[in-house]
Design a protein around this motif. Structure first.
Motif, PDB file in Angstrom:
ATOM      1  N   GLN A   1      25.798 -16.081 -32.514  1.00 10.07           N
ATOM      2  CA  GLN A   1      25.513 -14.777 -31.898  1.00 10.07           C
ATOM      3  C   GLN A   1      24.952 -13.818 -32.940  1.00 10.07           C
ATOM      4  OE1 GLN A   1      25.706 -13.908 -28.790  1.00 10.07           O
ATOM      5  NE2 GLN A   1      27.436 -14.827 -27.737  1.00 10.07           N
ATOM      6  N   LYS A   2      23.634 -13.881 -33.172  1.00  5.48           N
ATOM      7  CA  LYS A   2      23.043 -13.049 -34.226  1.00  5.48           C
ATOM      8  C   LYS A   2      23.180 -11.569 -33.923  1.00  5.48           C
ATOM      9  CE  LYS A   2      20.056 -15.409 -37.218  1.00  5.48           C
ATOM     10  NZ  LYS A   2      19.826 -16.720 -36.576  1.00  5.48           N
ATOM     11  N   ILE A   3      22.831 -11.184 -32.689  1.00  2.54           N
ATOM     12  CA  ILE A   3      22.824  -9.760 -32.358  1.00  2.54           C
ATOM     13  C   ILE A   3      24.229  -9.184 -32.458  1.00  2.54           C
ATOM     14  CG2 ILE A   3      22.405  -8.122 -30.497  1.00  2.54           C
ATOM     15  CD1 ILE A   3      20.026  -9.674 -29.729  1.00  2.54           C
ATOM     16  N   LEU A   4      25.207  -9.937 -31.954  1.00  2.00           N
ATOM     17  CA  LEU A   4      26.588  -9.466 -32.041  1.00  2.00           C
ATOM     18  C   LEU A   4      26.987  -9.249 -33.485  1.00  2.00           C
ATOM     19  CD1 LEU A   4      29.022 -11.316 -29.644  1.00  2.00           C
ATOM     20  CD2 LEU A   4      28.445  -8.926 -29.782  1.00  2.00           C
ATOM     21  N   ARG A   5      26.586 -10.192 -34.345  1.00  2.85           N
ATOM     22  CA  ARG A   5      26.974 -10.073 -35.742  1.00  2.85           C
ATOM     23  C   ARG A   5      26.373  -8.828 -36.378  1.00  2.85           C
ATOM     24  NH1 ARG A   5      28.641 -15.300 -37.977  1.00  2.85           N
ATOM     25  NH2 ARG A   5      27.858 -14.748 -40.002  1.00  2.85           N
ATOM     26  N   VAL A   6      25.087  -8.595 -36.111  1.00  2.00           N
ATOM     27  CA  VAL A   6      24.423  -7.437 -36.729  1.00  2.00           C
ATOM     28  C   VAL A   6      25.041  -6.143 -36.210  1.00  2.00           C
ATOM     29  CG1 VAL A   6      22.272  -6.186 -36.872  1.00  2.00           C
ATOM     30  CG2 VAL A   6      22.281  -8.654 -37.134  1.00  2.00           C
ATOM     31  N   VAL A   7      25.206  -6.059 -34.876  1.00  2.00           N
ATOM     32  CA  VAL A   7      25.718  -4.804 -34.321  1.00  2.00           C
ATOM     33  C   VAL A   7      27.142  -4.547 -34.785  1.00  2.00           C
ATOM     34  CG1 VAL A   7      26.347  -3.655 -32.190  1.00  2.00           C
ATOM     35  CG2 VAL A   7      24.203  -4.839 -32.345  1.00  2.00           C
ATOM     36  N   SER A   8      27.959  -5.611 -34.855  1.00  2.00           N
ATOM     37  CA  SER A   8      29.328  -5.347 -35.277  1.00  2.00           C
ATOM     38  C   SER A   8      29.374  -4.969 -36.750  1.00  2.00           C
ATOM     39  CB  SER A   8      30.226  -6.547 -34.988  1.00  2.00           C
ATOM     40  OG  SER A   8      29.724  -7.656 -35.646  1.00  2.00           O
ATOM     41  N   LYS A   9      28.448  -5.510 -37.541  1.00  2.00           N
ATOM     42  CA  LYS A   9      28.383  -5.074 -38.940  1.00  2.00           C
ATOM     43  C   LYS A   9      28.065  -3.588 -39.022  1.00  2.00           C
ATOM     44  CE  LYS A   9      27.272  -8.840 -41.990  1.00  2.00           C
ATOM     45  NZ  LYS A   9      26.189  -9.706 -42.436  1.00  2.00           N
ATOM     46  N   LEU A  10      27.192  -3.136 -38.119  1.00  2.00           N
ATOM     47  CA  LEU A  10      26.863  -1.708 -38.089  1.00  2.00           C
ATOM     48  C   LEU A  10      28.047  -0.880 -37.629  1.00  2.00           C
ATOM     49  CD1 LEU A  10      23.327  -1.474 -36.476  1.00  2.00           C
ATOM     50  CD2 LEU A  10      23.994  -0.746 -38.754  1.00  2.00           C
ATOM     51  N   LEU A  11      28.840  -1.436 -36.708  1.00  2.00           N
ATOM     52  CA  LEU A  11      29.851  -0.615 -36.046  1.00  2.00           C
ATOM     53  C   LEU A  11      31.188  -0.570 -36.773  1.00  2.00           C
ATOM     54  CD1 LEU A  11      29.457  -1.238 -32.226  1.00  2.00           C
ATOM     55  CD2 LEU A  11      29.165   0.861 -33.501  1.00  2.00           C
ATOM     56  N   ILE A  12      31.527  -1.652 -37.486  1.00  2.00           N
ATOM     57  CA  ILE A  12      32.885  -1.710 -38.020  1.00  2.00           C
ATOM     58  C   ILE A  12      33.193  -0.589 -39.026  1.00  2.00           C
ATOM     59  CG2 ILE A  12      34.427  -3.116 -39.439  1.00  2.00           C
ATOM     60  CD1 ILE A  12      33.339  -5.518 -37.834  1.00  2.00           C
ATOM     61  N   PRO A  13      32.279  -0.276 -39.993  1.00  2.00           N
ATOM     62  CA  PRO A  13      32.612   0.835 -40.889  1.00  2.00           C
ATOM     63  C   PRO A  13      32.841   2.163 -40.165  1.00  2.00           C
ATOM     64  CG  PRO A  13      30.796  -0.429 -41.770  1.00  2.00           C
ATOM     65  CD  PRO A  13      31.050  -0.957 -40.409  1.00  2.00           C
ATOM     66  N   PRO A  14      31.974   2.565 -39.189  1.00  2.00           N
ATOM     67  CA  PRO A  14      32.293   3.792 -38.473  1.00  2.00           C
ATOM     68  C   PRO A  14      33.628   3.732 -37.723  1.00  2.00           C
ATOM     69  CG  PRO A  14      30.024   3.208 -38.070  1.00  2.00           C
ATOM     70  CD  PRO A  14      30.628   2.079 -38.816  1.00  2.00           C
ATOM     71  N   ILE A  15      33.995   2.542 -37.219  1.00  2.00           N
ATOM     72  CA  ILE A  15      35.278   2.466 -36.500  1.00  2.00           C
ATOM     73  C   ILE A  15      36.430   2.723 -37.471  1.00  2.00           C
ATOM     74  CG2 ILE A  15      36.822   0.979 -35.185  1.00  2.00           C
ATOM     75  CD1 ILE A  15      34.455  -0.453 -34.076  1.00  2.00           C
ATOM     76  N   LEU A  16      36.331   2.124 -38.669  1.00  2.00           N
ATOM     77  CA  LEU A  16      37.397   2.342 -39.657  1.00  2.00           C
ATOM     78  C   LEU A  16      37.468   3.822 -40.049  1.00  2.00           C
ATOM     79  CD1 LEU A  16      36.915  -0.748 -41.970  1.00  2.00           C
ATOM     80  CD2 LEU A  16      38.741  -0.328 -40.354  1.00  2.00           C
TER      81      LEU A  16
END
Lengths: 112, 119, 337
Positions: free
Chosen positions: C191-206
């Motif tokens: 799941q390439k798109i999922l991986r990229v988007v979650s990489k973008l999202l995880i720091p803001p979530i933290l």
């Protein structure tokens, strides 16, 4: 001055009503479309657009820049997550063996 | 309007009874836990509904005269939700262990096996 | 208008609950339970309980659904039909209880009444005195962490205990797990798109979790919500990039230590005020002015709660996912034989 606030109010209401219409039609599409992929399309596209329009309408109503920034952040989050989840869902469905209905498979097409 | 004055409480009871019904009639243990969580949420709704004052706002103070809803039920329920997930996790862990011990998570099958083991 | 939304949302809740009760597919009923939580979160916002809604959305719709799904993965998806006689008996018992309870509601105060008994006992004190006694605008936080601090301490201990319970039931493994965890491919590798988007999202979530943690004095938020959001970010990472990668950072020993550390921080703040000659968890001794002391105390206590909640959620998730991993590997071995 009051003319400008009136215009902003009008714009904001237009955006809110259009957004609600999008969300509603997305819901109707989710119920009435024939196969998984078109249903998902209705839900995903109309949700993203509807939420965007509603948030835009709310942004025009905000009276403090902090509220504006928060709404922008929510908008960014929705525009990132909503298409991604639709994509993941479609991919999972393809892997699970679902195939979109095409051309002659459509219900009602053959009967006509 | 007067018919709606107890509407929230009626819905709470309805939800509570649906949860209760799931707990007693379904044999699957995970389903029973789902029923319990519906039951639990109905209690949350009861508390939060009682704290609401019509025309009130969230109990975050800001300058001026305002009517605030009651903060005490919010505090009780806030902690109850997190404790609820922790206890649900414990229940799920028990279900997994039961499944490993008996090979099934259906209540009747487990009881049957128990009786056979005792004989 | 408010009443209209209230009627609608509660109606949706009932419809969802009926659907959960009638479906045979466990996967569907678990997803419906997530939906049920989300609707009730919306309802809590309507009832002015923003903090509660926040928690319910993070816990009920996020982590709870995930745990149920991993449990289902370990146990199987379909359930047998309930027996006929039990269904009838159940219906009778439930209707009798329901009617009795309905009879009881006739005596309850009206919904939204500002003179009902619950409104004129403690709440006015909290709402009018909180600003001068504690000095923070969010009354929910001041009641949670200061007025009823002892209660919250108990709740934190309960969460730790549940974490220990899950560990005791599932944490051990008969065959000691070797270090061949790397051989398991990350489940979302394709799941390439999922991986990229979650990489973008995880720091803001933290970052958002930290904001919720420290902004809890002024707006909705606090240790419970922040802990759950923080854990959710790590769980998202674990799901996308593989549990073993996440476990290399959050090692088992470390998160167990953190879970206990949170309770320890909370308890030590209490003991500190105890030893300074005040009541247990009376924060006024922590600084030169009582209000300052309250600020410090609430911050420390909320930090303790946040650490414990995040660590226990991670413990529970990792324990369940380790079981799933083990099950799949055993299944592979059985197939090979």
């Amino acid at each position: 001055m009051s003319g400008l606030t009136g215009l902003i109010d009008l714009l904001s209401w237009l955006a809110l009503v259009a957004g609600s219409f999008c969300a509603l039609s997305g819901g109707v599409g989710l119920l009435r479309f024939p196969d998984f992929f078109s249903r998902m399309h209705a839900a995903g596209v109309m949700d993203t657009l509807g939420a965007g329009l509603i948030l835009f309408g709310l942004m025009l109503q905000s009276d403090h820049w902090l509220v504006l920034v928060k709404l922008l952040l929510i908008l960014k989050l929705i525009w990132l997550t909503s298409p991604t989840s639709s994509h993941a869902l479609a991919k999972a469905a393809i892997r699970g063996g679902a195939r979109p209905l095409l051309g002659d498979d459509m219900p009602g097409r053959g009967k006509r | 309007m007067s018919a709606l004055l107890h509407y929230n409480y009626w819905i709470v009871i309805l939800l509570m009874m649906i949860g209760f019904y799931i707990v007693i009639t379904h044999a699957n243990l995970i389903k029973k836990l789902l029923g319990l969580s519906i039951f639990q949420t109905s209690v949350f709704i009861l508390y939060i509904s009682m704290g609401k004052i019509s025309g009130g706002t969230a109990p975050i103070l800001y300058p001026g005269e305002h009517v605030y809803s009651n903060p005490l039920p919010h505090v009780l329920i806030l902690t109850a939700i997190v404790v609820g997930i922790a206890t649900t996790a414990l229940g799920l862990a028990l279900v997994v262990r039961l499944r490993e011990a008996y090979g099934s998570i259906v209540e009747d099958v487990i009881q049957q096996q128990e009786q056979e083991d005792q004989r | 208008m408010e009443m209209l939304v209230d009627v609608f949302l509660l109606g949706l809740l009932v419809a969802t609950a009926v659907a959960i009760s009638s479906t045979k597919d466990l996967f569907a009923s678990i997803m419906l339970t997530g939906l049920y939580s989300l609707i009730s979160a919306a309802f809590f916002v309507l009832m002015d309980a923003v903090d509660v809604a926040f928690t319910e959305a993070a816990v009920g719709a996020g982590i709870s659904t995930l745990l149920m799904l991993s449990c289902m993965k370990l146990t199987g998806q379909y359930e047998p039909k309930p027996h006929r006689h039990r269904r009838l008996l159940g219906l009778v018992v439930v209707s009798v209880t329901g009617v009795l309870l309905l009879f009881g509601t006739l005596d309850t105060p009206n919904f939204g009444d500002d003179h009902s008994p619950i409104q004129d006992h403690l709440a006015p004190h909290y709402l009018t005195k909180s600003m001068e006694e504690i000095g923070i605008p969010n009354v929910v936080t001041s009641v949670l962490a200061s007025y009823r601090g002892f209660d919250t301490f108990g709740e934190t201990v309960v969460i730790l205990t549940a974490g220990i319970g899950v560990l005791a039931l599932l944490g051990f493994s008969p065959k000691r797990q070797s270090d061949d965890l790397d051989s398991l491919v990350a489940p979302m590798h394709h799941q390439k798109i999922l991986r990229v988007v979650s990489k973008l999202l995880i720091p803001p979530i933290l970052l958002f979790a930290l904001y919720v943690q420290f902004h809890g004095d002024f707006g909705p938020g606090g240790g419970f919500q922040a802990g759950v959001i923080f854990a959710a970010a790590i769980i998202l990472y674990a799901m996308i990039f593989g549990v073993h990668v996440a476990r290399q950072v959050f090692r088992d020993g470390a998160i167990r230590l953190l879970a206990a550390l949170g309770v320890l921080i909370y308890g030590s703040v209490g003991l500190l005020s105890f030893l300074s000659g005040k009541n247990f968890l009376d924060y006024s001794v922590l600084s030169d002015t009582p209000q300052h002391g309250q600020h410090w105390g609430i911050m420390l206590v909320e930090m303790g709660v946040g650490i414990t909640v995040a660590a226990v959620m991670l413990i529970i998730f990792f324990t369940f996912s380790a079981r799933v991993d083990k099950r799949e590997r055993d299944g592979d071995e059985n197939q090979r034989q």
